[in-house]
Write an enzyme that holds these catalytic residues in place. Sequence first.
Site, PDB file in Angstrom:
ATOM      1  N   ASP A   1       0.867  -1.178   0.000  1.00 36.45           N
ATOM      2  CA  ASP A   1       0.000   0.000   0.000  1.00 36.45           C
ATOM      3  C   ASP A   1       0.913   1.241   0.000  1.00 36.45           C
ATOM      4  OD1 ASP A   1      -2.895   1.062   1.258  1.00 36.45           O
ATOM      5  OD2 ASP A   1      -1.139   2.201   1.914  1.00 36.45           O
TER       6      ASP A   1
ATOM      7  N   LYS B   1     -10.136  -0.340  -5.965  1.00 41.42           N
ATOM      8  CA  LYS B   1     -10.583  -1.725  -6.148  1.00 41.42           C
ATOM      9  C   LYS B   1     -11.126  -1.873  -7.566  1.00 41.42           C
ATOM     10  CE  LYS B   1     -13.040  -3.670  -2.925  1.00 41.42           C
ATOM     11  NZ  LYS B   1     -13.518  -4.372  -1.711  1.00 41.42           N
TER      12      LYS B   1
ATOM     13  N   GLY C   1      -7.478  -3.350   3.640  1.00 42.52           N
ATOM     14  CA  GLY C   1      -8.424  -4.273   3.024  1.00 42.52           C
ATOM     15  C   GLY C   1      -8.513  -4.106   1.517  1.00 42.52           C
TER      16      GLY C   1
ATOM     17  N   THR D   1      -4.286  -2.312   8.575  1.00 51.43           N
ATOM     18  CA  THR D   1      -5.282  -1.420   9.184  1.00 51.43           C
ATOM     19  C   THR D   1      -6.067  -2.216  10.221  1.00 51.43           C
ATOM     20  OG1 THR D   1      -6.934  -2.034   7.532  1.00 51.43           O
ATOM     21  CG2 THR D   1      -5.593  -0.085   7.051  1.00 51.43           C
TER      22      THR D   1
ATOM     23  N   LYS E   1     -12.713 -14.162   1.062  1.00 50.29           N
ATOM     24  CA  LYS E   1     -13.132 -13.520  -0.187  1.00 50.29           C
ATOM     25  C   LYS E   1     -12.147 -12.466  -0.689  1.00 50.29           C
ATOM     26  CE  LYS E   1     -17.323 -12.527   1.533  1.00 50.29           C
ATOM     27  NZ  LYS E   1     -18.763 -12.229   1.616  1.00 50.29           N
TER      28      LYS E   1
ATOM     29  N   ALA F   1      -0.026   1.636  14.808  1.00 50.78           N
ATOM     30  CA  ALA F   1       0.513   2.847  15.439  1.00 50.78           C
ATOM     31  C   ALA F   1       0.509   4.042  14.491  1.00 50.78           C
ATOM     32  CB  ALA F   1       1.930   2.582  15.940  1.00 50.78           C
ATOM     33  N   THR F   2       0.545   3.776  13.176  1.00 48.70           N
ATOM     34  CA  THR F   2       0.601   4.885  12.209  1.00 48.70           C
ATOM     35  C   THR F   2      -0.718   5.091  11.463  1.00 48.70           C
ATOM     36  OG1 THR F   2       1.478   3.298  10.617  1.00 48.70           O
ATOM     37  CG2 THR F   2       3.088   4.661  11.784  1.00 48.70           C
TER      38      THR F   2
ATOM     39  N   HIS G   1     -24.599  -4.785   6.768  1.00 51.74           N
ATOM     40  CA  HIS G   1     -24.188  -4.836   5.363  1.00 51.74           C
ATOM     41  C   HIS G   1     -25.381  -5.052   4.435  1.00 51.74           C
ATOM     42  CE1 HIS G   1     -20.444  -5.534   7.503  1.00 51.74           C
ATOM     43  NE2 HIS G   1     -19.761  -5.346   6.402  1.00 51.74           N
TER      44      HIS G   1
HETATM   45  N1  NAD Z   1     -12.424  -9.670   1.617  1.00 47.41           N
HETATM   46  C1  NAD Z   1     -13.315  -9.462   2.555  1.00 47.41           C
HETATM   47  O1  NAD Z   1     -14.074 -10.333   2.943  1.00 47.41           O
HETATM   48  C2  NAD Z   1     -13.416  -8.108   3.179  1.00 47.41           C
HETATM   49  C3  NAD Z   1     -13.910  -7.976   4.491  1.00 47.41           C
HETATM   50  C4  NAD Z   1     -13.998  -6.697   5.026  1.00 47.41           C
HETATM   51  C5  NAD Z   1     -13.623  -5.598   4.271  1.00 47.41           C
HETATM   52  N2  NAD Z   1     -13.132  -5.771   3.013  1.00 47.41           N
HETATM   53  C6  NAD Z   1     -12.736  -4.625   2.211  1.00 47.41           C
HETATM   54  O2  NAD Z   1     -11.722  -3.888   2.875  1.00 47.41           O
HETATM   55  C7  NAD Z   1     -11.765  -2.567   2.372  1.00 47.41           C
HETATM   56  C8  NAD Z   1     -11.505  -1.604   3.490  1.00 47.41           C
HETATM   57  O3  NAD Z   1     -10.252  -1.891   4.053  1.00 47.41           O
HETATM   58  P1  NAD Z   1      -9.467  -0.810   4.921  1.00 47.41           P
HETATM   59  O4  NAD Z   1     -10.390  -0.182   5.863  1.00 47.41           O
HETATM   60  O5  NAD Z   1      -8.254  -1.477   5.438  1.00 47.41           O
HETATM   61  O6  NAD Z   1      -9.132   0.340   3.860  1.00 47.41           O
HETATM   62  P2  NAD Z   1      -7.875   0.678   2.938  1.00 47.41           P
HETATM   63  O7  NAD Z   1      -7.226  -0.519   2.421  1.00 47.41           O
HETATM   64  O8  NAD Z   1      -8.410   1.672   1.987  1.00 47.41           O
HETATM   65  O9  NAD Z   1      -6.866   1.412   3.929  1.00 47.41           O
HETATM   66  C9  NAD Z   1      -7.245   2.601   4.549  1.00 47.41           C
HETATM   67  C10 NAD Z   1      -6.167   3.677   4.469  1.00 47.41           C
HETATM   68  O10 NAD Z   1      -5.143   3.370   5.397  1.00 47.41           O
HETATM   69  C11 NAD Z   1      -3.857   3.483   4.767  1.00 47.41           C
HETATM   70  N3  NAD Z   1      -2.999   2.547   5.513  1.00 47.41           N
HETATM   71  C12 NAD Z   1      -2.971   1.203   5.454  1.00 47.41           C
HETATM   72  N4  NAD Z   1      -2.146   0.714   6.396  1.00 47.41           N
HETATM   73  C13 NAD Z   1      -1.622   1.767   7.051  1.00 47.41           C
HETATM   74  C14 NAD Z   1      -0.704   1.903   8.147  1.00 47.41           C
HETATM   75  N5  NAD Z   1      -0.208   0.848   8.795  1.00 47.41           N
HETATM   76  N6  NAD Z   1      -0.387   3.162   8.548  1.00 47.41           N
HETATM   77  C15 NAD Z   1      -0.933   4.253   7.945  1.00 47.41           C
HETATM   78  N7  NAD Z   1      -1.808   4.186   6.938  1.00 47.41           N
HETATM   79  C16 NAD Z   1      -2.151   2.945   6.496  1.00 47.41           C
HETATM   80  C17 NAD Z   1      -4.128   3.165   3.316  1.00 47.41           C
HETATM   81  O11 NAD Z   1      -3.178   3.753   2.493  1.00 47.41           O
HETATM   82  C18 NAD Z   1      -5.494   3.799   3.100  1.00 47.41           C
HETATM   83  O12 NAD Z   1      -5.340   5.162   2.829  1.00 47.41           O
HETATM   84  C19 NAD Z   1     -13.111  -2.386   1.706  1.00 47.41           C
HETATM   85  O13 NAD Z   1     -12.940  -2.289   0.321  1.00 47.41           O
HETATM   86  C20 NAD Z   1     -13.849  -3.665   2.051  1.00 47.41           C
HETATM   87  O14 NAD Z   1     -14.725  -4.083   1.028  1.00 47.41           O
HETATM   88  C21 NAD Z   1     -13.016  -6.997   2.463  1.00 47.41           C
HETATM   89 ZN    ZN Z   2     -17.679  -5.104   6.098  1.00 47.81          ZN
END
Ligand code: NAD
Ligand code: ZN
Length: 401
Positions: free
Chosen positions: A57, A91, A121, A146, A158, A187-188, A274
Site C-alpha cells: 500500500d 478496487k 483491506g 489497518t 473472499k 501505530a501509524t 451490510h
Molecule cells: N475480503 C473481505 O471479505 C473483506 C472484508 C472486510 C472488508 N473488506 C474490504 O476492505 C476494504 C476496506 O479496508 P481498509 O479499511 O483497510 O481500507 P484501505 O485498504 O483503503 O486502507 C485505509 C487507508 O489506510 C492506509 N494505511 C494502510 N495501512 C496503514 C498503516 N499501517 N499506517 C498508515 N496508513 C495505512 C491506506 O493507504 C489507506 O489510505 C473495503 O474495500 C472492504 O470491502 C473486504
Molecule cells: Zn464489512
Amino acid sequence: MNSATKPRVPLRWTIQTQLPVAYEIVETPDLLDPANPELLSLPGGGTSTETRLVVLDHSVSDLYGERIRAYFDANRVPVAYLAMPGDERSKSIGNVLDVVAKLNEVGTNRLSSPPIVIGGGVLADVVGLAASLYRRGIPYIRVPTTLLGQVDVSVAAKTGINFGGYRNRLGSYSPPPRTLIDRGFLATVPHRQIRNGMGEIFKMALIKDLRLFELVEEYGADLIAARFQDGEATGPLPAGVADEVIGRAIAGMAEELQPNLWEKDLRRSVDYGHSFSPLVEMRALPELLHGEAVAMDCVFSAVLAAQRGLIDGADLDRITAAAVGLGLSPSHPLFCDVDLLTEALADTVRHRDGRQNLPVLTRIGAVCFLNDLTVAEIASAADHMGRLLDAARPATAGSRG
Ligand SMILES: NC(=O)c1ccc[n+]([C@@H]2O[C@H](COP(=O)([O-])OP(=O)(O)OC[C@H]3O[C@@H](n4cnc5c(N)ncnc54)[C@H](O)[C@@H]3O)[C@@H](O)[C@H]2O)c1
Ligand SMILES: [Zn+2]
C-alpha cells in the site's frame, strides 16, 4: 417401437470431489524484525529463495518501506516491489491487471514463491483477486495493516473489486494460506481509519458478543486514541484490553465463517450492517468509509428491530450512544432517503438470491432474520435516522429540511 428410433438414453458423467480448505491467521509482534521468520515461512513450512513479489500500500511503502526492504535484504530474499494506492476507488480491474502483469514480469512460481500483500483491506482484495486469477489460482500471503484489515479481512476467504457502481461485484473465494497480523502497524494508522475498523468490531459485538460490546462501550474511545498500542500513552487502558478486543473480534468472525465459508446458507449474521450500507457507501464515495457506513447500517437495522419490538428503546439508545462514543456518526442523509434504501435492499435481495434474509437484533449479542420488511417500515426507520441526524447537528445549523 423400432429399436432404431428409440430415443437414446443420455450419457452422463458426474465429477464429485472435495476441496479441503485450511488457512491460518497468525498474530505475531515485530513482524518486520529480521529475526522473525514468519513473513518468509511458506504455507506448509520451509522458505523460498525465488524472487518474491511484495505489493505494498502507498502509505505502508512510505512509512515502512525501508524496514520492509531491510527485512528481506537481511534474509537475502530477492524481492520485486509494487506500490499501489489503498483507497476504495482502487478496487478496480485495472489494478488487478497491474498485479498480474507484475507477476509475469517477476516470473512467480505456481506454488513455491507466493506474492505477499502488505496493506489495508483494499489492497488485500485486489491482490487476492489477482492471485486467484493468475494461472487459475496461486497462493498468496496477506499482511493486513489497518484495524479493519486485522479484525475482519484477516479472517475472510473472499477477494473482490467494485464494478458498475456496485461494491465487490467481481471477486472470488480464495483465502490466502497465511495471514499475518502485527498490531504494531496500527501505530501509524490515522484515527479516522481506526474508527472505521471499530465499525466492524461494533457489528461483531452486536451480533454475538455482549462482553465485546461492553468493552467497546467502556474502552472504545481510549483504544482509538491509543491506536490499540500499549505503553504510557494508553492512559486509562488496562493491560490486555487491546488484545482482548482484537482477539474476540477475530475469533467471532472465524466462528461465524467456518461453518458457512462458501456462503451456501445466505442467512448470515455477519451480514448485519451490510444490508443497506453497500449502496449508501458507493453513492457517498469518497465521503464514507466502509466501516462508517456499516456502523450507520447497524444503527438503522437496530431501529428496524426496535420498531418491531424485538429490542426495546433502551437498547436502541445504548447502541446509538455506543456508535457516537466511538466517534462514528449514527446517521447520514442517504440513510434518510427511502427510495435509495429501498433500492439498496432490492440489490441485497438479489445478492441473497431472492430473499431478504435481513439480520436484525433480538438483543445486544443475538440476531434473527426477517423476510417481510416493508417499505413503510423502511420509511419510518429513515424518519428516525433523520431525527438522529438533526440531533447531531449544532443548534445553529437548523433542521434537515
Ligand atoms: N475480503 C473481505 O471479505 C473483506 C472484508 C472486510 C472488508 N473488506 C474490504 O476492505 C476494504 C476496506 O479496508 P481498509 O479499511 O483497510 O481500507 P484501505 O485498504 O483503503 O486502507 C485505509 C487507508 O489506510 C492506509 N494505511 C494502510 N495501512 C496503514 C498503516 N499501517 N499506517 C498508515 N496508513 C495505512 C491506506 O493507504 C489507506 O489510505 C473495503 O474495500 C472492504 O470491502 C473486504
Ligand atoms: Zn464489512
